[in-house]
Design a protein around this motif. Sequence first.
Motif, PDB file in Angstrom:
ATOM      1  N   MET A  16       0.819  -1.209   0.000  1.00  7.20           N
ATOM      2  CA  MET A  16       0.000   0.000   0.000  1.00  7.20           C
ATOM      3  C   MET A  16       0.856   1.264   0.000  1.00  7.20           C
ATOM      4  O   MET A  16       0.577   2.240  -0.680  1.00  7.20           O
ATOM      5  N   LEU A  17       1.943   1.215   0.788  1.00 10.49           N
ATOM      6  CA  LEU A  17       2.805   2.381   0.907  1.00 10.49           C
ATOM      7  C   LEU A  17       3.628   2.607  -0.352  1.00 10.49           C
ATOM      8  O   LEU A  17       3.876   3.752  -0.749  1.00 10.49           O
ATOM      9  N   LYS A  18       4.042   1.518  -0.994  1.00  8.55           N
ATOM     10  CA  LYS A  18       4.907   1.632  -2.169  1.00  8.55           C
ATOM     11  C   LYS A  18       4.236   2.380  -3.329  1.00  8.55           C
ATOM     12  O   LYS A  18       4.860   3.266  -3.928  1.00  8.55           O
ATOM     13  N   PRO A  19       2.962   2.062  -3.683  1.00  5.86           N
ATOM     14  CA  PRO A  19       2.306   2.825  -4.760  1.00  5.86           C
ATOM     15  C   PRO A  19       2.193   4.319  -4.451  1.00  5.86           C
ATOM     16  O   PRO A  19       2.326   5.154  -5.341  1.00  5.86           O
ATOM     17  N   ILE A  20       1.964   4.649  -3.158  1.00 11.71           N
ATOM     18  CA  ILE A  20       1.856   6.056  -2.765  1.00 11.71           C
ATOM     19  C   ILE A  20       3.192   6.764  -2.950  1.00 11.71           C
ATOM     20  O   ILE A  20       3.266   7.884  -3.480  1.00 11.71           O
ATOM     21  N   THR A  62       5.595   5.841  -4.954  1.00 12.91           N
ATOM     22  CA  THR A  62       5.846   5.915  -6.395  1.00 12.91           C
ATOM     23  C   THR A  62       5.104   7.080  -7.009  1.00 12.91           C
ATOM     24  O   THR A  62       5.636   7.805  -7.857  1.00 12.91           O
ATOM     25  N   TRP A  63       3.853   7.268  -6.574  1.00 19.10           N
ATOM     26  CA  TRP A  63       3.038   8.388  -7.069  1.00 19.10           C
ATOM     27  C   TRP A  63       3.647   9.729  -6.666  1.00 19.10           C
ATOM     28  O   TRP A  63       3.737  10.653  -7.473  1.00 19.10           O
ATOM     29  N   LEU A  64       4.106   9.834  -5.418  1.00 20.50           N
ATOM     30  CA  LEU A  64       4.692  11.081  -4.933  1.00 20.50           C
ATOM     31  C   LEU A  64       5.992  11.419  -5.670  1.00 20.50           C
ATOM     32  O   LEU A  64       6.312  12.594  -5.868  1.00 20.50           O
ATOM     33  N   ARG A  65       6.731  10.394  -6.097  1.00 20.74           N
ATOM     34  CA  ARG A  65       8.005  10.617  -6.784  1.00 20.74           C
ATOM     35  C   ARG A  65       7.855  10.765  -8.287  1.00 20.74           C
ATOM     36  O   ARG A  65       8.818  11.068  -8.992  1.00 20.74           O
ATOM     37  N   SER A  66       6.638  10.544  -8.785  1.00 18.52           N
ATOM     38  CA  SER A  66       6.421  10.607 -10.239  1.00 18.52           C
ATOM     39  C   SER A  66       6.547  12.044 -10.747  1.00 18.52           C
ATOM     40  O   SER A  66       6.347  13.010 -10.004  1.00 18.52           O
ATOM     41  N   SER A  67       6.872  12.164 -12.040  1.00 22.02           N
ATOM     42  CA  SER A  67       6.985  13.487 -12.653  1.00 22.02           C
ATOM     43  C   SER A  67       5.623  13.921 -13.161  1.00 22.02           C
ATOM     44  O   SER A  67       4.699  13.120 -13.286  1.00 22.02           O
TER      45      SER A  67
END
Length: 229
Positions: A1-5, A7-12
């Motif tokens: 659950m934490l990993k997708p969040i 990844t989303w926060l680090r996305s461009s």
Amino acid sequence: MLKPILTWLRSSGPTWHYRRIWLDALIVTLCLNVLAWMIFSKMGMTTHDIFDEDGPIEDLQSASLAITAVFAIMAALGTRILARFVAVTTACISVVFFMREMPICRGSVTVYCVSKTWLPIIIGIAALILLIATIVFEYRHRGGFLRAIHPRLSWPLGLIAAVLGASQLAEHFDIVMMEESLESYGFMILTMSSLWLFRFSRAQHLPPLRFRARASLHKMKHAFLHHCS
């Protein structure tokens, strides 16, 4: 659950470029509130009366929200896709706050006021427009909503929420001057956002609205027919 969040926060993706908005809004708020205090103090009003419910400071807040709605709507007409959604969101939020700040019609208050019947109706309409805009935006641009609420783009709304939350805390402790000052600051951030969006829209040089509306309807019709077939 934490990993997708994460990844989303680090996305461009899109970024809110008006980084000085918090400072510009603070300066404008301080100048307007101090000016209002000086003018109405000379007219014999106490500081409590100036910052009290339905006082001059709240009138300034209403004016700020009205300006926000007007410029956000004009920005929405001159932008497309993500910027249009941000402008529509800004307009709807400003309408909701404007109605909440408007006095309830009672007794001698009969001119600038709203009835208890129409208040939830207008707020509901604004919320419905925002909901429809969100659904249409996400339907036409899958993943667009996640891009719109990314902190890199939406941090001014987060700042507004934090400031207005602090104003509610001040209201709880009955610190009227701090409560209204924080509300003024939060609403001014919203106003500066709409002005920046309007300025951005003026540089887009898009085709006339009727052509863009016709093209959007054609795309939605084609997508609907393709989905049903």
